[in-house]
Design a protein around this motif. Structure first.
Motif, PDB file in Angstrom:
ATOM      1  N   ARG A 233      -1.661  42.758  40.736  1.00  0.00           N
ATOM      2  CA  ARG A 233      -1.327  42.434  42.132  1.00  0.00           C
ATOM      3  C   ARG A 233       0.142  42.093  42.289  1.00  0.00           C
ATOM      4  NH1 ARG A 233      -4.482  38.372  45.515  1.00  0.00           N
ATOM      5  NH2 ARG A 233      -4.158  36.993  43.726  1.00  0.00           N
ATOM      6  N   ARG A 234       0.760  41.600  41.214  1.00  0.00           N
ATOM      7  CA  ARG A 234       2.177  41.235  41.306  1.00  0.00           C
ATOM      8  C   ARG A 234       3.075  42.464  41.406  1.00  0.00           C
ATOM      9  NH1 ARG A 234      -0.724  37.491  41.869  1.00  0.00           N
ATOM     10  NH2 ARG A 234      -0.532  35.417  40.975  1.00  0.00           N
ATOM     11  N   LEU A 235       2.531  43.631  41.020  1.00  0.00           N
ATOM     12  CA  LEU A 235       3.309  44.863  41.141  1.00  0.00           C
ATOM     13  C   LEU A 235       3.316  45.411  42.559  1.00  0.00           C
ATOM     14  CD1 LEU A 235       2.149  46.846  37.958  1.00  0.00           C
ATOM     15  CD2 LEU A 235       4.176  45.415  38.211  1.00  0.00           C
ATOM     16  N   VAL A 236       2.326  45.003  43.364  1.00  0.00           N
ATOM     17  CA  VAL A 236       2.155  45.589  44.696  1.00  0.00           C
ATOM     18  C   VAL A 236       3.045  44.847  45.682  1.00  0.00           C
ATOM     19  CG1 VAL A 236       0.490  46.287  46.445  1.00  0.00           C
ATOM     20  CG2 VAL A 236      -0.176  46.259  44.049  1.00  0.00           C
ATOM     21  N   THR A 237       4.321  45.154  45.620  1.00  0.00           N
ATOM     22  CA  THR A 237       5.319  44.585  46.518  1.00  0.00           C
ATOM     23  C   THR A 237       6.308  45.690  46.871  1.00  0.00           C
ATOM     24  OG1 THR A 237       6.731  43.884  44.676  1.00  0.00           O
ATOM     25  CG2 THR A 237       5.143  42.271  45.516  1.00  0.00           C
TER      26      THR A 237
ATOM     27  N   PRO B  22       8.063  48.864  47.910  1.00  0.00           N
ATOM     28  CA  PRO B  22       7.556  50.228  48.125  1.00  0.00           C
ATOM     29  C   PRO B  22       6.264  50.541  47.387  1.00  0.00           C
ATOM     30  CG  PRO B  22       9.364  50.263  46.560  1.00  0.00           C
ATOM     31  CD  PRO B  22       9.262  48.846  47.059  1.00  0.00           C
ATOM     32  N   THR B  23       5.826  49.647  46.472  1.00  0.00           N
ATOM     33  CA  THR B  23       4.601  49.894  45.710  1.00  0.00           C
ATOM     34  C   THR B  23       3.392  49.533  46.561  1.00  0.00           C
ATOM     35  OG1 THR B  23       5.728  49.453  43.625  1.00  0.00           O
ATOM     36  CG2 THR B  23       3.337  49.339  43.610  1.00  0.00           C
ATOM     37  N   VAL B  24       2.505  50.514  46.775  1.00  0.00           N
ATOM     38  CA  VAL B  24       1.338  50.288  47.631  1.00  0.00           C
ATOM     39  C   VAL B  24       0.062  50.089  46.835  1.00  0.00           C
ATOM     40  CG1 VAL B  24       2.331  51.523  49.565  1.00  0.00           C
ATOM     41  CG2 VAL B  24       0.935  52.773  47.915  1.00  0.00           C
ATOM     42  N   ALA B  25       0.073  50.457  45.537  1.00  0.00           N
ATOM     43  CA  ALA B  25      -1.117  50.277  44.711  1.00  0.00           C
ATOM     44  C   ALA B  25      -0.729  50.335  43.246  1.00  0.00           C
ATOM     45  CB  ALA B  25      -2.172  51.344  45.015  1.00  0.00           C
ATOM     46  N   ALA B  26      -1.612  49.809  42.401  1.00  0.00           N
ATOM     47  CA  ALA B  26      -1.410  49.865  40.950  1.00  0.00           C
ATOM     48  C   ALA B  26      -2.775  49.819  40.290  1.00  0.00           C
ATOM     49  CB  ALA B  26      -0.541  48.704  40.464  1.00  0.00           C
ATOM     50  N   THR B  27      -2.923  50.559  39.206  1.00  0.00           N
ATOM     51  CA  THR B  27      -4.182  50.545  38.460  1.00  0.00           C
ATOM     52  C   THR B  27      -3.911  50.157  37.021  1.00  0.00           C
ATOM     53  OG1 THR B  27      -4.120  52.821  37.626  1.00  0.00           O
ATOM     54  CG2 THR B  27      -4.954  52.484  39.852  1.00  0.00           C
ATOM     55  N   SER B  28      -4.984  49.764  36.320  1.00  0.00           N
ATOM     56  CA  SER B  28      -4.850  49.478  34.898  1.00  0.00           C
ATOM     57  C   SER B  28      -4.338  50.717  34.181  1.00  0.00           C
ATOM     58  CB  SER B  28      -6.198  49.032  34.325  1.00  0.00           C
ATOM     59  OG  SER B  28      -7.249  49.867  34.762  1.00  0.00           O
ATOM     60  N   GLY B  29      -3.570  50.507  33.109  1.00  0.00           N
ATOM     61  CA  GLY B  29      -2.884  51.598  32.445  1.00  0.00           C
ATOM     62  C   GLY B  29      -3.481  51.954  31.096  1.00  0.00           C
TER      63      GLY B  29
END
Length: 434
Positions: free
Chosen positions: A96-100, A102-109
């Motif tokens: 959730r800390r990545l979603v700031t 221009p980032t609208v989503a992030a998934t596990s890598g």
């Protein structure tokens, strides 16, 4: 008598129960979730959310039969309007800390090293290949598929554990330690070891059920009087050799990776020598902005072709008879699909899906299981996202608890943030997108 209500924040467990209840998940207490996660075994309502131009998140329940279910959360990207790049960090982060910005989503890598011993962790926790800003932070020990941001575009490609590098400006070929070394070995060939060579062990724990760690004494490169092992560590000024081990026995966690040379080894393999990886497989690192090793395809996992992933993951998540939460990636032309098949390990009817069920669900969705790849699953499976003007939210792995660090510390609900990840796939809008 009436007891005054405590202000919000004074009771984290009550706040957590209220948050879960608002999502339709009703538990008697947070501590009870460490033994029984059945409250999470509920079908999600079907919904679709348009996060940004070209970025759609959809939820749907899936009946697995015999009273079992999973919930599928699928993030679909139109790569003409949105961008996806693999990111990683040794320090780790919550999705959730990545979603700031221009980032609208992030998934596990990618799969990463996980243990419950905070005092002994690898300098580079990503298993096998990790590239950051055109720099190979870790190298593959075995041939594996990888997700690359290559020449500005996402690509999925199986990469041989071979390549080239320079030490003190001198060129060397390299090969992964878990792949067969070419015979005869190329002159100056170096063999790569890393955290992916470790062996996770499981031990009983009276409070949490089990404890994962490695045997520090045995967590080394194999000993051989005819070799020199060079520990390579990353630094802002570039990777360098930081330790030399004649005869082997180098700690697998001491640096980003270990380079092994055989007698007679070159005289330029010395402490502080600069190391620069120039190619992985046949790809120049100057063309790779970022990259991460992937898990097996859904087809390979369903047929048991998973030897490359077993040792360093501890209990093999690709065993045919067990259900786990899964995170999946599929790239089809200019469409990228990321899916979480949710589950909680202590919910008997909601533990995720087997590898065979995964392949079948992919085929049912019109995907070729041979072109769908596993990302880090289990209690790492999660999609964080921003919808509208509200704060970042998350789906998948909402059962996650932070384990006690001290004897009398309670379990803490950490479902929205989940486990700290060392890599992720970050979704942003293309600059030219409206």
């Amino acid at each position: 008598m009436n007891v005054p209500m405590a202000p919000p924040g004074d009771h984290p467990a009550l706040d957590a129960l209220a948050e879960l209840s608002a999502r339709g998940i009703h538990a008697p207490s947070i501590q009870s979730l460490s033994r029984d996660q059945s409250p999470f075994a509920r079908p999600t309502p079907a919904w679709t959310r348009y996060l940004a131009p070209g970025v759609v998140l959809a939820a749907r329940p899936i009946d697995l039969g015999d009273g079992s279910l999973t919930n599928a959360y699928t993030l679909t990207l139109d790569l003409d309007r949105a961008a996806c790049r693999p990111v990683s960090s040794p320090a780790g982060f919550h999705l959730r800390r990545l979603v700031t910005g221009p980032t609208v989503a992030a998934t596990s890598g990618a799969f990463a090293y996980i243990s419950d011993d905070p005092t002994y962790q690898p300098a580079e926790p990503c298993l096998d290949l990790a590239v950051r800003d055109h720099t190979a932070a870790s190298l593959p020990t075995v041939t594996k598929p990888a997700l690359l941001l290559h020449q500005g575009r996402p690509a999925v490609r199986t990469l041989a554990a071979t390549g080239t590098l320079t030490v003190a400006g001198r060129p060397h070929p390299w090969t992964g330690s878990k792949d067969p070394t070419p015979y005869p070995a190329p002159p100056g060939n170096l063999t790569v070891f890393g955290a992916a060579n470790c062996h996770i062990r499981y031990r009983d724990d009276p409070r949490t059920g089990f404890r994962r760690d490695v045997d520090r004494v045995a967590n080394t490169t194999p000993r051989d009087p005819a070799v020199l092992d060079c520990v390579v560590s990353s630094a802002p000024a570039g990777a360098r050799i930081t330790a030399l081990h004649p005869g082997g026995g180098a700690d697998l966690f001491a640096g980003a990776y270990v380079l092994r040379a055989h007698r007679p080894w070159p005289t330029h393999l010395v402490a502080n020598a600069r190391v620069h990886v120039t190619a992985v497989d046949t790809l120049c690192t100057t063309d790779i902005e970022s990259a991460l090793s992937l898990g097996p395809s859904a087809a390979d996992a369903a047929t048991g072709r998973t030897a490359a992933w077993d040792q360093s993951l501890g209990t093999n998540p690709f065993r045919p008879d067990v259900r786990y939460a899964r995170t999946l990636l599929a790239l089809d032309g200019r469409q990228l699909t990321l899916t979480v098949l949710d589950g909680a390990p202590l919910a008997p009817t909601f533990q995720g899906v087997t590898v065979q069920e995964t392949a079948e669900l992919c085929a049912r969705a019109g995907q070729d299981p041979a072109t769908v790849f596993h990302l880090d699953g289990g209690q790492t499976s999660k999609i964080a996202y921003r919808h509208g003007r509200g704060p970042a939210d998350a789906v998948g792995n909402l059962h996650y608890l932070r384990w006690p660090r001290q004897k009398h510390e309670p379990f803490r609900w950490q479902g929205l943030d989940g486990r700290r990840a060392h890599s992720a796939l970050e979704v942003t809008l293309n600059e030219e997108s409206p």
